[in-house]
Design a protein around this motif. Sequence first.
Motif, PDB file in Angstrom:
ATOM      1  N   VAL A   1      57.770  68.035  85.497  1.00  0.00           N
ATOM      2  CA  VAL A   1      58.475  68.232  84.932  1.00  0.00           C
ATOM      3  C   VAL A   1      60.189  68.057  85.619  1.00  0.00           C
ATOM      4  O   VAL A   1      60.746  67.289  85.086  1.00  0.00           O
ATOM      5  CB  VAL A   1      59.024  69.380  83.841  1.00  0.00           C
ATOM      6  CG1 VAL A   1      60.245  69.528  82.601  1.00  0.00           C
ATOM      7  CG2 VAL A   1      57.936  69.791  82.294  1.00  0.00           C
ATOM      8  N   ALA A   2      59.945  68.739  87.006  1.00  0.00           N
ATOM      9  CA  ALA A   2      61.527  68.828  87.464  1.00  0.00           C
ATOM     10  C   ALA A   2      61.174  67.144  87.928  1.00  0.00           C
ATOM     11  O   ALA A   2      62.435  66.542  88.165  1.00  0.00           O
ATOM     12  CB  ALA A   2      60.834  69.765  88.413  1.00  0.00           C
ATOM     13  N   LEU A   3      60.426  66.302  88.880  1.00  0.00           N
ATOM     14  CA  LEU A   3      60.245  65.531  89.235  1.00  0.00           C
ATOM     15  C   LEU A   3      60.846  64.740  88.450  1.00  0.00           C
ATOM     16  O   LEU A   3      61.958  63.418  88.792  1.00  0.00           O
ATOM     17  CB  LEU A   3      58.417  64.742  90.090  1.00  0.00           C
ATOM     18  CG  LEU A   3      58.720  65.980  90.920  1.00  0.00           C
ATOM     19  CD1 LEU A   3      57.523  65.577  91.570  1.00  0.00           C
ATOM     20  CD2 LEU A   3      59.636  65.321  92.664  1.00  0.00           C
ATOM     21  N   THR A   4      60.000  64.822  86.626  1.00  0.00           N
ATOM     22  CA  THR A   4      60.774  63.223  86.066  1.00  0.00           C
ATOM     23  C   THR A   4      62.124  63.440  84.987  1.00  0.00           C
ATOM     24  O   THR A   4      62.843  63.115  85.376  1.00  0.00           O
ATOM     25  CB  THR A   4      59.780  64.262  84.545  1.00  0.00           C
ATOM     26  OG1 THR A   4      58.322  64.184  85.133  1.00  0.00           O
ATOM     27  CG2 THR A   4      59.771  62.908  83.426  1.00  0.00           C
TER      28      THR A   4
ATOM     29  N   ALA B   1      48.389  78.659  88.666  1.00  0.00           N
ATOM     30  CA  ALA B   1      49.043  77.422  89.699  1.00  0.00           C
ATOM     31  C   ALA B   1      48.477  76.040  88.322  1.00  0.00           C
ATOM     32  O   ALA B   1      49.621  75.448  88.691  1.00  0.00           O
ATOM     33  CB  ALA B   1      47.390  76.587  89.823  1.00  0.00           C
ATOM     34  N   LEU B   2      48.210  76.594  86.875  1.00  0.00           N
ATOM     35  CA  LEU B   2      48.908  74.842  85.993  1.00  0.00           C
ATOM     36  C   LEU B   2      50.140  75.203  85.519  1.00  0.00           C
ATOM     37  O   LEU B   2      50.767  74.178  85.667  1.00  0.00           O
ATOM     38  CB  LEU B   2      47.816  75.049  84.774  1.00  0.00           C
ATOM     39  CG  LEU B   2      46.227  74.468  84.968  1.00  0.00           C
ATOM     40  CD1 LEU B   2      45.922  75.306  83.537  1.00  0.00           C
ATOM     41  CD2 LEU B   2      46.256  73.484  84.824  1.00  0.00           C
ATOM     42  N   ALA B   3      50.313  76.014  85.796  1.00  0.00           N
ATOM     43  CA  ALA B   3      52.416  75.967  85.212  1.00  0.00           C
ATOM     44  C   ALA B   3      52.448  75.550  85.933  1.00  0.00           C
ATOM     45  O   ALA B   3      53.845  75.013  86.055  1.00  0.00           O
ATOM     46  CB  ALA B   3      52.731  77.848  84.567  1.00  0.00           C
ATOM     47  N   LEU B   4      52.891  75.963  87.779  1.00  0.00           N
ATOM     48  CA  LEU B   4      53.096  75.561  88.752  1.00  0.00           C
ATOM     49  C   LEU B   4      53.316  74.046  88.683  1.00  0.00           C
ATOM     50  O   LEU B   4      54.119  73.416  88.827  1.00  0.00           O
ATOM     51  CB  LEU B   4      52.592  76.335  89.948  1.00  0.00           C
ATOM     52  CG  LEU B   4      53.779  75.964  91.121  1.00  0.00           C
ATOM     53  CD1 LEU B   4      54.717  76.346  91.571  1.00  0.00           C
ATOM     54  CD2 LEU B   4      52.686  76.509  92.079  1.00  0.00           C
TER      55      LEU B   4
ATOM     56  N   ALA C   1      48.438  59.908  88.706  1.00  0.00           N
ATOM     57  CA  ALA C   1      49.007  58.953  88.082  1.00  0.00           C
ATOM     58  C   ALA C   1      50.382  59.355  88.405  1.00  0.00           C
ATOM     59  O   ALA C   1      51.274  58.694  88.739  1.00  0.00           O
ATOM     60  CB  ALA C   1      48.413  58.248  86.983  1.00  0.00           C
ATOM     61  N   ALA C   2      50.945  60.561  87.403  1.00  0.00           N
ATOM     62  CA  ALA C   2      52.543  60.868  87.066  1.00  0.00           C
ATOM     63  C   ALA C   2      53.023  60.743  88.080  1.00  0.00           C
ATOM     64  O   ALA C   2      54.278  60.887  88.666  1.00  0.00           O
ATOM     65  CB  ALA C   2      52.612  61.714  85.767  1.00  0.00           C
ATOM     66  N   LEU C   3      52.340  61.935  88.967  1.00  0.00           N
ATOM     67  CA  LEU C   3      53.211  62.779  89.802  1.00  0.00           C
ATOM     68  C   LEU C   3      53.365  61.612  91.119  1.00  0.00           C
ATOM     69  O   LEU C   3      54.245  61.664  91.979  1.00  0.00           O
ATOM     70  CB  LEU C   3      52.372  63.550  90.486  1.00  0.00           C
ATOM     71  CG  LEU C   3      52.554  64.892  89.521  1.00  0.00           C
ATOM     72  CD1 LEU C   3      50.570  65.827  90.406  1.00  0.00           C
ATOM     73  CD2 LEU C   3      53.241  65.559  90.016  1.00  0.00           C
ATOM     74  N   THR C   4      52.350  60.519  91.203  1.00  0.00           N
ATOM     75  CA  THR C   4      52.565  59.364  92.284  1.00  0.00           C
ATOM     76  C   THR C   4      53.740  58.161  91.834  1.00  0.00           C
ATOM     77  O   THR C   4      54.106  58.307  92.100  1.00  0.00           O
ATOM     78  CB  THR C   4      51.220  58.867  92.349  1.00  0.00           C
ATOM     79  OG1 THR C   4      50.513  59.391  92.788  1.00  0.00           O
ATOM     80  CG2 THR C   4      51.561  57.585  93.018  1.00  0.00           C
TER      81      THR C   4
END
Length: 588
Positions: free
Chosen positions: A28-31, A19-22, A428-431
């Motif tokens: 990383v993909a979004l960034t 789950a953490l890896a996912l 916050a990073a995902l948002t």
Amino acid sequence: MAAPKKGRRQPGQGRPGRALALILIALVALTGGMFLSGHTTPRLGIDLAGGTSITLQARSEPGQESAVNQTNMNTAVGIIERRVNGLGVSEAEVQTQGTDHIIVNIPKGTNEKQAREQVGTTAQLFFRPVLQLASGEPAPEGSPSPSASGSPDEAEQGDGDKATEGGDKATDGKSGEPEATPTTQGRAASGALKADATPSPSASADGKADPTPSPSASEGGADEALMKKFEALTCTDTKERTAAAEGTKPSEPMVGCGQNSAGQWEKYILGPAAVAGTEIDDASAVIDERTGQWIVTMDFSSKGAEAFSKITSELKTQQPPMNQFGIVLDGEVVSAPSVQTTLSKSAQISGSFTQESSQELANMLSYGALPLSFVEESVTSVTAALGGEQLEAGLIAGGIGLILVIVYLVVYYRGLSLIAIISLLMSAALTYTIMVLLGPAIGFALNLPAVCGAIVAIGITADSFIVFFERVRDEIREGRSLQPAVARGWPRARRTILVSDFVSFLSAAVLFVVTVGKVQGFAFTLGLTTLLDVVVVFFFTKPLLTILARKKFFASGHPWSGLDPKRLGVKPPLRRARRTVPADPKEA
């Protein structure tokens, strides 16, 4: 006692590492997508970035003074909003002011010039038959008139406008490539419209062009006053071009101007409106699979299809230029295709289109029909100074709130606060990355209410952590060790978190649907962060706590772990002593 089977995990443990890896891979993909798109900061709304504010005043047509009413104003707001947003203008705000004004706010950083042109083009759209056609530019003395027959001029050839090469033509979209037949204009006639952006004047008997044919050259012709107005019109003069169609009713013939594909002005005498723009159900710019060229498709309503079929069946029998109809928006001819066959429900317009020009025409056809006419009363530039001050104050307030939340977590939860803080940073990073990507994707722009929604989300996310931690603590108070406490506490905490987030998301969804303008930015951000809260708690917070529960610092109940049994009020289990049975006294 039977030995436990190998490989069995305690309920609720799962595979936390996966789950953490996912979620880390997703971040990383979004960034990476953010940097690849070239956008590393969110698009800002007009209150933060500044922009242009346009004030439009509604005017009714002669004899229709009652047309300026709330219903028509609301309809106009919807059409203008779709038209501006159809250009890719993010966070464009369109709203009524008073009884006869509409305010259009266009944020900085978008195609403001094109949006202003589209907003200013607010008259009704009509399809009118062409009666006369001539050059709208003053010809130099001694220069020959443009020829209506033979090959096109150099400008047309340079524009790829030779119909004999299959350039400007269209079909009904149902049949294959129609057989081309020559016409008097030296162009190929196809089984639909010829999007003749550069129509030539009609020819006289001696084969020379007659830029101003006599009224008898048209069926029904034009009256003498209209002919004089036509002959005197110079389309290069903005004031003349604007005044040419003023006061003209749809049921009356008119004089108008339009540009050809070479950028030259043409002037027209147009008959009464045959089809209103309100009868267009949809119009879009697409690539023709056969030719690879951009075309514009149109779909009419049943009433519009009947009227369009009637006018095209009449025009197809006429000689050029009277086999053309002008698409007239705000008194200007935006396109003048020629007709070679009867059309009805659907039609395609093709020509020397680029992607931008085809989308612009499709946009005009889709959203060009307004129930009122408007004049641009004022245009003002909006600075971001006030919004910047409010944003700074909001960020300071949000920062203070975040610090207080962190202080509370550290004091009350100690070691567990580290998990909560890391989870907040992940949220916050995902948002941030998603907001940046939504800018170019759907035109999302960050405004002050949206910032408020993001600040409110801090409390929602922290609340989810507190619910989970308290459930785990309750299990420890009942005498369980940490790993079983996490496994048993998670299902109960999960149920509470889902119910709480569902209520928040439902509130955001309802608010987004029933409100308009900037309030929708608050609702959208609140809904987005609520969904991300569920993702972070399920795929980051819970797996992280499951892994750390195996570490001695947390598992042993260290005083700074936040799971100290003594601080939680756990009483050590009572040890049962062997009960001694008193011996029976022996008789002496």
